[in-house]
Write an enzyme that holds these catalytic residues in place. Structure first.
Site, PDB file in Angstrom:
ATOM      1  N   ASP A 312       0.820  -1.211   0.000  1.00 17.54           N
ATOM      2  CA  ASP A 312       0.000   0.000   0.000  1.00 17.54           C
ATOM      3  C   ASP A 312       0.853   1.259   0.000  1.00 17.54           C
ATOM      4  OD1 ASP A 312      -2.736  -1.194   0.295  1.00 17.54           O
ATOM      5  OD2 ASP A 312      -1.672  -2.129   1.958  1.00 17.54           O
ATOM      6  N   ASN A 467     -10.434   2.223  -3.160  1.00 15.18           N
ATOM      7  CA  ASN A 467     -11.134   0.963  -3.430  1.00 15.18           C
ATOM      8  C   ASN A 467     -12.047   0.623  -2.264  1.00 15.18           C
ATOM      9  OD1 ASN A 467      -9.680   0.374  -5.847  1.00 15.18           O
ATOM     10  ND2 ASN A 467      -7.909  -0.117  -4.583  1.00 15.18           N
TER      11      ASN A 467
HETATM   12  N1  LIG Z   1      -5.421   2.126  -6.227  1.00 20.75           N
HETATM   13  C1  LIG Z   1      -4.544   1.522  -5.486  1.00 20.75           C
HETATM   14  O1  LIG Z   1      -3.648   0.836  -5.959  1.00 20.75           O
HETATM   15  C2  LIG Z   1      -4.599   1.704  -4.002  1.00 20.75           C
HETATM   16  C3  LIG Z   1      -3.499   1.326  -3.228  1.00 20.75           C
HETATM   17  C4  LIG Z   1      -3.529   1.494  -1.849  1.00 20.75           C
HETATM   18  C5  LIG Z   1      -4.662   2.017  -1.260  1.00 20.75           C
HETATM   19  N2  LIG Z   1      -5.731   2.336  -2.035  1.00 20.75           N
HETATM   20  C6  LIG Z   1      -6.950   2.879  -1.426  1.00 20.75           C
HETATM   21  O2  LIG Z   1      -6.662   4.107  -0.817  1.00 20.75           O
HETATM   22  C7  LIG Z   1      -7.559   4.322   0.245  1.00 20.75           C
HETATM   23  C8  LIG Z   1      -6.772   4.832   1.439  1.00 20.75           C
HETATM   24  O3  LIG Z   1      -5.851   3.877   1.880  1.00 20.75           O
HETATM   25  P1  LIG Z   1      -4.858   4.231   3.093  1.00 20.75           P
HETATM   26  O4  LIG Z   1      -4.115   3.017   3.428  1.00 20.75           O
HETATM   27  O5  LIG Z   1      -4.059   5.444   2.767  1.00 20.75           O
HETATM   28  O6  LIG Z   1      -5.938   4.539   4.212  1.00 20.75           O
HETATM   29  P2  LIG Z   1      -5.750   5.370   5.523  1.00 20.75           P
HETATM   30  O7  LIG Z   1      -6.909   5.084   6.370  1.00 20.75           O
HETATM   31  O8  LIG Z   1      -4.378   5.146   6.055  1.00 20.75           O
HETATM   32  O9  LIG Z   1      -5.810   6.891   5.032  1.00 20.75           O
HETATM   33  C9  LIG Z   1      -6.974   7.558   4.642  1.00 20.75           C
HETATM   34  C10 LIG Z   1      -6.661   9.039   4.568  1.00 20.75           C
HETATM   35  O10 LIG Z   1      -7.774   9.713   4.008  1.00 20.75           O
HETATM   36  C11 LIG Z   1      -8.046  10.862   4.788  1.00 20.75           C
HETATM   37  N3  LIG Z   1      -9.446  11.273   4.681  1.00 20.75           N
HETATM   38  C12 LIG Z   1     -10.523  10.756   5.330  1.00 20.75           C
HETATM   39  N4  LIG Z   1     -11.613  11.488   5.030  1.00 20.75           N
HETATM   40  C13 LIG Z   1     -11.221  12.445   4.180  1.00 20.75           C
HETATM   41  C14 LIG Z   1     -11.884  13.530   3.535  1.00 20.75           C
HETATM   42  N5  LIG Z   1     -13.183  13.735   3.710  1.00 20.75           N
HETATM   43  N6  LIG Z   1     -11.157  14.335   2.729  1.00 20.75           N
HETATM   44  C15 LIG Z   1      -9.832  14.126   2.533  1.00 20.75           C
HETATM   45  N7  LIG Z   1      -9.159  13.141   3.142  1.00 20.75           N
HETATM   46  C16 LIG Z   1      -9.840  12.314   3.942  1.00 20.75           C
HETATM   47  C17 LIG Z   1      -7.674  10.454   6.215  1.00 20.75           C
HETATM   48  O11 LIG Z   1      -7.460  11.597   7.034  1.00 20.75           O
HETATM   49  C18 LIG Z   1      -6.400   9.681   5.940  1.00 20.75           C
HETATM   50  O12 LIG Z   1      -5.318  10.572   5.832  1.00 20.75           O
HETATM   51  C19 LIG Z   1      -8.298   3.006   0.455  1.00 20.75           C
HETATM   52  O13 LIG Z   1      -9.584   3.113  -0.105  1.00 20.75           O
HETATM   53  C20 LIG Z   1      -7.501   2.004  -0.318  1.00 20.75           C
HETATM   54  O14 LIG Z   1      -8.315   0.996  -0.869  1.00 20.75           O
HETATM   55  C21 LIG Z   1      -5.715   2.210  -3.383  1.00 20.75           C
HETATM   56  O1  LIG Z   2      -6.181  -4.072  -3.169  1.00 19.96           O
HETATM   57  C1  LIG Z   2      -6.254  -3.209  -4.050  1.00 19.96           C
HETATM   58  O2  LIG Z   2      -7.055  -3.286  -4.987  1.00 19.96           O
HETATM   59  C2  LIG Z   2      -5.315  -2.048  -4.050  1.00 19.96           C
HETATM   60  C3  LIG Z   2      -4.779  -1.661  -2.736  1.00 19.96           C
HETATM   61  O3  LIG Z   2      -3.845  -2.558  -2.231  1.00 19.96           O
HETATM   62  C4  LIG Z   2      -5.798  -1.286  -1.734  1.00 19.96           C
HETATM   63  O4  LIG Z   2      -5.554  -1.502  -0.556  1.00 19.96           O
HETATM   64  O5  LIG Z   2      -6.821  -0.733  -2.116  1.00 19.96           O
HETATM   65 MG   LIG Z   3      -3.944  -2.824  -0.190  1.00 20.96          MG
END
Ligand SMILES: NC(=O)c1ccc[n+]([C@@H]2O[C@H](COP(=O)([O-])OP(=O)(O)OC[C@H]3O[C@@H](n4cnc5c(N)ncnc54)[C@H](O)[C@@H]3O)[C@@H](O)[C@H]2O)c1
Ligand SMILES: O=C(O)C[C@H](O)C(=O)O
Ligand SMILES: [Mg+2]
Length: 626
Positions: A312, A467
């Site tokens: 992540d 996601n």
């Molecule tokens: N596309 C990808 O490859 C990929 C990879 C990793 C994570 N993700 C997605 O990213 C998202 C976040 O993951 P994470 O590990 O960073 O989570 P996390 O919980 O560590 O972080 C979430 C962040 O979003 C912020 N947030 C919450 N509400 C908000 C708002 N209204 N406005 C702006 N910011 C806000 C929080 O303060 C925090 O900083 C998840 O949905 C995860 O599925 C996607």
């Molecule tokens: O699992 C995924 O699809 C991407 C990422 O690792 C996530 O946490 O959202």
């Molecule tokens: Mg992940």
């Protein structure tokens, strides 16, 4: 039975490039041996009869040949007609597709879960066939075994659970893990994906049910990277859950106590790491979906000692960098213009901070790779989290976010302040890129997208990377219709391209770490790298960025299609191997020693990677008494 008598049957079945080798062997060429080709080396099994049919690693179902049925005491235990692997798949697909027709009007969620169940049952009885179905139809079934359906699977895991898959280590197992790892049947494990279930996708704390994400990621390791499915291990570390609903659910499968914290928590993860690296010293451990509070700390704790990475934080960062560079090229500008991009990032958790750090370093490298370049790169980013714009005026600021906090004076100059809303920030900054990793579905509201319309960029880019699907910051329809047809759009979960109504389609890229983690793991394995360095991760990201052709990028296509995931993974793995060699981190793999690795050209490295990717082909089974 002599191996040579099996060959005619094998030769008829095979279309492999190693056919020539087998022909030579059949003709009695003593200099050739089966051991050069994994797919055709007979597999020695120590079981027979029903034990074989009930073992998904060895079961071939109706595909067992007559001679094998004799050899393995299977005669009479299967219907008499011997099917080819292709016929088996056709029969299975007929069943799977029938479901699609009957449930066309049903809720798509139900449909997806039903498909997951059917696929999972196939996995339970015949792994080779399962992966063949997955590899040949990856575009259709990645969204079932991986994001987004895997999220739904994790949410409903108590009800879906049938057979165990992977290993569970719980807080109650402290002091026992070193012996517990020997309960796993495989002597060789190449890849572990471990989660503690504390932040599954954007769905929060799902406790023990998070095992689904480890399973889904490893499915992609097999399908995309060709890691042998007998050498992958999904792991769930159950240290409790803070999800109140699960804590009082009588059917919950995990520990019903609050999560361990502090030193107690670390000692469990330490014990797990020590245990798995003791039994499998060459294993690679991918940390997945740990809450950000622990994601960074554990990465720092282990990355120089063990072969591990956090997907992540690091995988996402690489995928985002590749996409951001693609967005620059889509503007008709060279990648080197990246440091001029103004980027608003919504979300400062493990993923957001990972992307910010990597993007800043990439810009700094392009600007001269010195301290002032690093400092000036900082000013390109505006970070908004749950409390609004992050500035130095924030009390108790998260240390990971501090380097990206805007100076108060600087913010005021833009008419912004501590905690300004996302819409205000977008309105005032007029960024080139709006990137969401917030886990908040619909965060890029009409107001935010209207504001983004005023971007000073000729081709602004939106990355709605959260996601699963319902957590995406906006849909591609919303983005194209509100901001305009000229944008570049990417989302973490798959969406269809958008019909713009004028004979044109708005392309929806999938910006997901699936384009990198399989290649990072495979490259690390085949290099035998001692650790996973920043350089190796950077090489992976650059490889992905360079994979797309100019004409694709100019059409807004900045990521490959999922159907080419096996090819891009091979390229990424080769780039990782070469970087590991260049950094002197490679210790070799099997009979490929570091000196030989060093001599490989780029083409030879690619061929080496391809040669070591597992294909879903039934091996010939030979019984041997233990
Ligand atoms: N596309 C990808 O490859 C990929 C990879 C990793 C994570 N993700 C997605 O990213 C998202 C976040 O993951 P994470 O590990 O960073 O989570 P996390 O919980 O560590 O972080 C979430 C962040 O979003 C912020 N947030 C919450 N509400 C908000 C708002 N209204 N406005 C702006 N910011 C806000 C929080 O303060 C925090 O900083 C998840 O949905 C995860 O599925 C996607
Ligand atoms: O699992 C995924 O699809 C991407 C990422 O690792 C996530 O946490 O959202
Ligand atoms: Mg992940």
């Amino acid at each position: 039975m002599a191996i040579s008598s099996l060959l005619p049957r094998l030769l008829r079945r095979s279309s492999s490039p190693n056919l020539q080798q087998l022909r030579l062997l059949a003709a009695g060429d003593p200099s050739r041996s089966f051991t050069t080709c994994e797919g055709f080396r007979p597999t020695i099994v120590h079981k027979r009869s029903l034990d074989i049919l009930h073992d998904p690693w060895f079961n071939k179902g109706t595909s067992f040949s007559i001679t094998e049925r004799d050899r393995l005491d299977l005669r009479g235990l299967l219907p008499p007609n011997v099917m080819t692997p292709q016929q088996q798949i056709e029969r299975f697909m007929l069943d799977l597709k029938r479901l699609q027709v009957y449930t066309r009007d049903g809720r798509s969620d139900t449909n997806a879960l039903a498909k997951w169940r059917i696929l999972n049952r196939l996995h339970d009885r015949n792994e080779t066939m399962y992966y063949k179905v997955l590899i040949e139809n990856i575009g259709e079934y990645a969204p079932i075994v991986y994001t987004p359906t895997v999220g739904l699977v994790c949410q409903n895991y108590s009800g879906l659970y049938r057979r165990p898959r992977g290993m569970y280590f719980s807080a109650a197992d402290r002091g026992e893990m070193m012996s517990m790892v020997y309960n796993w049947p495989a002597d060789q494990v190449d890849m572990i994906v471990v989660t503690d279930g504390s932040r599954i996708l954007g769905l929060g704390d799902l406790g023990v049910q998070g095992i689904g994400i480890s399973i889904g990621k490893l499915d992609l390791y097999v399908a995309a990277a060709g890691i042998n499915p007998q050498r992958v291990l999904p792991v769930m570390i159950d240290v409790g859950t803070n999800n109140e609903k699960l804590l009082c659910d009588p059917l919950y499968l995990g520990l019903q106590e609050h999560r361990l914290d502090g030193e107690d928590y670390i000692s469990v993860i330490d014990e797990f790491m020590e245990a798995v690296f003791t039994r499998w010293p060459n294993v690679i451990v991918q940390f997945e979906d740990f809450q950000s509070k622990w994601a960074f700390k554990l990465l720092q704790r282990y990355r120089n000692t063990y072969r591990m990475f956090n997907d992540d934080v690091q995988g996402t960062a690489g995928v985002a960098i590749a996409g951001l560079l693609g967005a620059v090229r889509a503007q008709g500008r060279p990648m080197i213009d990246f440091p001029k991009q103004k980027i608003v990032v919504a979300g400062a958790g493990s993923a957001g901070i990972g992307v910010l750090n990597a993007a800043r370093k990439t810009m700094a490298r392009m600007l001269g790779n010195n301290e002032s370049a690093f400092e000036s790169a900082r000013s390109q980013f505006w970070v908004v989290d749950a409390m609004g714009l992050v500035t130095e005026g924030r009390a108790n600021i998260d240390p990971e976010a501090l380097p990206f906090a805007r100076k108060l004076k600087e913010s005021e100059r833009h008419g912004l302040h501590e905690g300004s809303s996302l819409a205000e920030v977008v309105k005032k900054v007029k960024p080139d890129v709006l990137l969401g990793l917030s886990a908040v579905g619909g965060l890029f509201s009409k107001e935010v997208l209207e504001a983004f319309k005023e971007s000073s960029c000729t081709r602004p880019a939106i990355f709605a990377m959260s996601n699963p699907t319902k957590n995406a910051e906006c849909t591609p329809e919303e983005a194209f219709s509100i901001v305009g047809e000229h944008i570049v759009f990417a989302s973490g979960s798959p969406f269809h391209d958008v019909n713009l109504g004028n004979g044109k389609y708005g392309h929806c890229n999938q910006g997901n770490n699936m384009y990198l983690f399989p290649g990072i793991g495979l490259g690390t394995l085949l290099a035998g790298a001692r650790e996973i360095s920043d350089g190796m991760l950077q090489a992976a990201a650059e490889c992905l960025a360079g994979y797309m052709k100019d004409e694709e990028v100019l059409n807004g296509i900045i990521y490959p299609s999922i159907s080419s995931i096996r090819d891009i993974t091979k390229e990424v793995a080769a780039a990782v191997v070469r970087e590991a060699v260049a950094e002197d981190l490679a210790e070799g793999y099997r009979d490929m020693d570091p000196r030989e690795l060093q001599k490989l050209t780029q083409e030879e490295t690619l061929a080496y990677v391809k040669r070591n990717m597992w294909d879903p082909v039934y091996p010939t089974l030979v019984y041997k008494n233990e």
